[in-house]
Design an enzyme around this catalytic site. Structure first.
Site, PDB file in Angstrom:
ATOM      1  N   HIS A   1       0.821  -1.216   0.000  1.00 32.30           N
ATOM      2  CA  HIS A   1       0.000   0.000   0.000  1.00 32.30           C
ATOM      3  C   HIS A   1       0.860   1.274   0.000  1.00 32.30           C
ATOM      4  CE1 HIS A   1       0.561  -0.122   4.476  1.00 32.30           C
ATOM      5  NE2 HIS A   1       0.573   1.182   4.303  1.00 32.30           N
TER       6      HIS A   1
ATOM      7  N   SER B   1       4.199   2.326   8.349  1.00 30.31           N
ATOM      8  CA  SER B   1       3.706   1.379   7.351  1.00 30.31           C
ATOM      9  C   SER B   1       4.870   0.784   6.575  1.00 30.31           C
ATOM     10  CB  SER B   1       2.755   2.078   6.378  1.00 30.31           C
ATOM     11  OG  SER B   1       1.552   2.419   7.014  1.00 30.31           O
TER      12      SER B   1
ATOM     13  N   ASP C   1      -0.736  -7.511   1.477  1.00 30.03           N
ATOM     14  CA  ASP C   1      -0.098  -6.180   1.537  1.00 30.03           C
ATOM     15  C   ASP C   1       1.412  -6.349   1.727  1.00 30.03           C
ATOM     16  OD1 ASP C   1       0.321  -3.490   1.659  1.00 30.03           O
ATOM     17  OD2 ASP C   1      -0.522  -3.221   3.682  1.00 30.03           O
TER      18      ASP C   1
END
EC number: 3.4.21.-
Length: 761
Positions: free
Chosen positions: A562, A711, A612
């Site tokens: 992502h 992230s 992901d």
């Protein structure tokens, strides 16, 4: 009968004459004048035995009538018995030897030599005038003899003009202050030209104060406002009054009030300190008074804080330790050893120390000090305390300085290695020095004392560099300056790369500490050598951080899919940084490498969180992309379908993400427990798949979670063989540190075959 009347008249007339000529024959209770009303300046008795109470002056002599307190008669005294020397403005206050009298309220209750009469009525009187308490002999007073003991002596009632009135103003007690004299109807000061401890001795003696006499210069107790009355005072120290000292004529001087002289007359009590053997009053061997004798202090464990406390107690603001060889020798006892002060002491004996006289030192280890006054607003005196805080060892950290009783920081505007060299030199380090900016060692909490510091790099102390007023700045603590002393640069060579590659993965070659991104804490530099970051190249932005990542080899990095949703998967838009610690400070181990290829898992969909995961190939020849070093090393991959809840422990997340206040500039770390799969399914229902895991502390007061800035970053766990394995890639969650909503990570063991097929690892 007529003859009898004449005789009676003669007798009555004679008695009348005698009565008028001898008022003393009246009753002592009789007053020839009406009694005045009570006044705060007079104390009344039904006899003349008690002298009038007068307000106390330091030396209450010769004050003009307009400024004198009203003194009222308390009766008549036989002229044959002089109850006091002089009257009104010329009362006597010295013995016939010329020694000043002590104040009656300063005389101790036990005396080695008894006075000629009872003085109970004078005990506690706030003046030092000569008196004959019982009216039966010559006036006398107490004084301090050559041995320093309290004695008494008769007064010289014909002592002539009174000595000048002296007072001490602006001190914290009656034993210190700016010296002021009363002359020609007004108070004035003394210029400090030639002013030294011998002059202070005379002032203290004239005031009847015993103890350590110390001279003060440069309006130490504040500037006066009246005339400057004297200059060039040159006492030998043996004079009984300043009148006897060589000096200028009254009113002649070439000074301003910035040069007003002061004195302190410190009583000799246990724990009083002084500097002895130096060439000036602000330097010398540190000595402490105990049981009637001066002794020295051993330098075992001596610190800058001890120096600060000692100099502050001596009336200075700062100081530095000096070689005792610079001062005259001492054959006194060594009173104190292993002294440790906190900085708040009001007496030197409040510092932690051994018992009096206990030591393992010689006089070669005596403490020597040089003390300095406060800053003048433009520079600080040499020797003010500095320290390094929150570094990994005592040779590095945030620079803090002790000013006006508070530790504070320095703003990093213009902060360079030259400044670091001065700081390290002042702290006694001789090796290379490196500057660190942008609160590299964390933000301070006290005041910001300095800004725009200018150093050439050759100064002996930071004080020599300061150009801007103390306390003036335009900074926040996010700009706190730091240094690294005795810096050794250790970059790995190409041969070193091969060694590290051949030695395996998941190695932490530097010391680690386990502290806890929300709920986390700063990591040590090099503690997480596989930590990487994905950044935008300048064509799309300012090189800012997008995501965390994990180094798997010299040329491959693992991150989240992502991370490429917004800017696409064009490799030229990105760069990867490894060896980073502080995002805004370039460092020697830091490398920023271009991206050659981006591989996103084929099953990833931007509208979902499953699959992901992504791999990034770095630019470089063959398999030599990132240079490996102690700060740049690969993490290990887990086994396929390995269950980390059973095989791993001591799990951590790392990154530069949200700390609960802002995005961190320094790499954060946090310990998190892996949570059972069923627990995660209960919390996230159908959003949680078998290719995910969750982790985090859920207690209200101990929540730790990874957030948006982390992230793609790693979830690392330690194996029994002390190798570190990447079990998760930070993926998603419901906010940061929200109760009962742990962070969700891509489960790396589920993707090991895919990773190996892409990277050939």
């Amino acid at each position: 009968m007529a003859l009898a009347r004449c005789v009676l008249a003669v007798i009555l007339g004679a008695l009348s004459v005698v009565a008028r000529a001898d008022p003393v024959s009246r009753s002592p209770l009789h007053r020839p004048h009406p009694s005045p009303p009570r006044s705060q300046h007079a104390h009344y008795l039904p006899s003349s035995r008690r002298p009038p109470r007068t307000p106390r002056f330091p030396l209450p002599l010769r004050i003009p009538a307009a400024q004198r307190p009203q003194v009222l008669s308390t009766g008549h005294t036989p002229p044959t018995i002089p109850r006091r020397c002089g009257a009104g403005e010329s009362w006597g206050n010295a013995t016939n030897l010329g020694v000043p009298c002590l104040h009656w309220d300063e005389v101790p209750p036990f005396l080695e030599r008894s006075p000629p009469a009872s003085w109970a009525e004078l005990r506690g009187q706030p003046h030092n005038f000569c008196r004959s308490p019982d009216g039966s002999g010559r006036p006398w007073c107490f004084y301090r003899n050559a041995q320093g003991k309290v004695d008494w002596g008769y007064c010289d009632c014909g002592q002539g003009p009174a000595l000048p009135v002296i007072r001490l103003v602006g001190g914290n007690s009656g034993h210190e202050g700016r010296v002021e004299l009363y002359h020609a109807g007004q108070w004035g000061t003394i210029c400090d030209d030639q002013w030294d401890n011998a002059d202070a001795d005379v002032i203290c003696r004239q005031l009847g104060l015993s103890g350590i006499a110390k001279a003060w210069h440069q309006a130490h107790f504040g500037e006066g406002s009246g005339p400057i009355l004297l200059d060039e005072v040159r006492c030998t120290g043996n004079e009984l009054s300043i009148e006897q000292c060589p000096k200028s004529s009254w009113g002649e001087h070439n000074c301003g009030h910035k040069e007003d002289a002061g004195v302190s007359c410190v009583p000799l009590t246990d724990g009083v300190i002084r500097l002895a053997g130096g060439k000036s009053t602000h330097e010398g061997r540190l000595e402490v008074y105990y049981k009637g004798q001066w002794g020295t202090v051993c330098d075992d464990g001596w610190t800058e804080m001890n120096t600060y406390v000692a100099c502050r107690l001596l009336g200075f603001k700062y100081g530095k330790q000096s070689s005792v060889n610079h001062f005259d020798g001492s054959n006194r006892p060594i009173w104190l050893d292993d002294v440790s002060c906190s900085g708040k002491e009001v007496s030197f004996i409040q510092c932690s120390r051994r018992q009096w006289g206990r030591h393992d030192c010689s006089h070669r280890e005596d403490v020597g000090l040089t003390c300095y006054p406060d800053s003048d607003g433009h520079r600080l005196s040499p020797g003010f305390p500095i320290r390094l805080v929150d570094g990994e060892n005592k040779k590095e950290g945030r620079v803090e300085v002790f000013v006006n009783g508070q530790w504070g920081t320095i703003c990093d505007d213009g902060w360079t290695d030259k400044h670091a060299a001065v700081i390290c030199r002042q702290l006694g380090y001789k090796g290379p020095a490196r500057a660190r900016t942008m609160a590299y060692f964390g933000e301070g909490k006290g005041p910001i004392h300095m800004d725009n510091v200018k150093c050439t790099g050759n100064e002996k102390a930071l004080a020599d560099c300061v150009k801007q007023d103390i306390g003036r700045h335009n900074c926040r603590h996010s700009e706190d300056a730091g240094v690294i002393c005795d810096y050794l640069e250790k970059k790995a060579s190409s041969s070193g790369n091969k060694e590290m590659l051949s030695s395996g993965c998941g190695l932490r070659l530097l010391h680690r500490r386990q502290k806890r991104i929300i709920g986390g804490n700063n990591s040590l530099r090099g503690a997480w050598p596989w930590q990487a970051s994905l950044r935008l190249r300048s064509a799309h932005g300012d090189g800012r951080l997008l995501c965390g990542a994990t180094l798997l080899s010299s040329c491959w990095v693992l991150t989240a899919a992502h991370c490429f949703k917004r800017y696409g998967n064009n490799s030229r838009s990105y760069a990867v940084r490894v060896g980073d610690y502080h995002t805004l400070v370039p460092e020697e181990f830091e490398q920023e490498i271009g991206v050659q290829q981006i591989v996103i898992h084929r099953n990833y969909r931007p509208d979902r969180s499953d699959y992901d995961i992504a791999l990034v190939r770095l630019q470089g020849p063959g398999e030599q992309c990132a240079r490996l070093s102690t700060h740049v090393l690969p993490a290990c991959l887990p086994l396929w379908r390995e269950r980390p809840q059973k095989t791993a422990s001591n799990c951590h997340i790392t990154g530069w993400g949200d700390t609960g206040r802002a995005y961190s500039r320094t790499l954060q770390q946090a310990a998190v427990p892996l949570l059972p799969k069923r627990f995660c399914k209960e919390r996230y229902k159908g959003l949680f798949t078998g290719r995910m895991l969750c982790a985090g502390n859920l207690q209200e007061d101990n929540r730790v979670d990874s957030c948006q800035g982390d992230s793609g970053g790693p979830l690392m766990c330690e194996k029994p063989d002390e190798s570190w394995v990447v079990y998760g890639v930070t993926s998603w969650g419901y906010g940061c540190g929200v109760k009962d909503t742990p962070g969700v990570y891509t489960r790396v063991p589920a993707f090991v075959p895919w990773i190996k097929s892409v990277t050939s690892l």
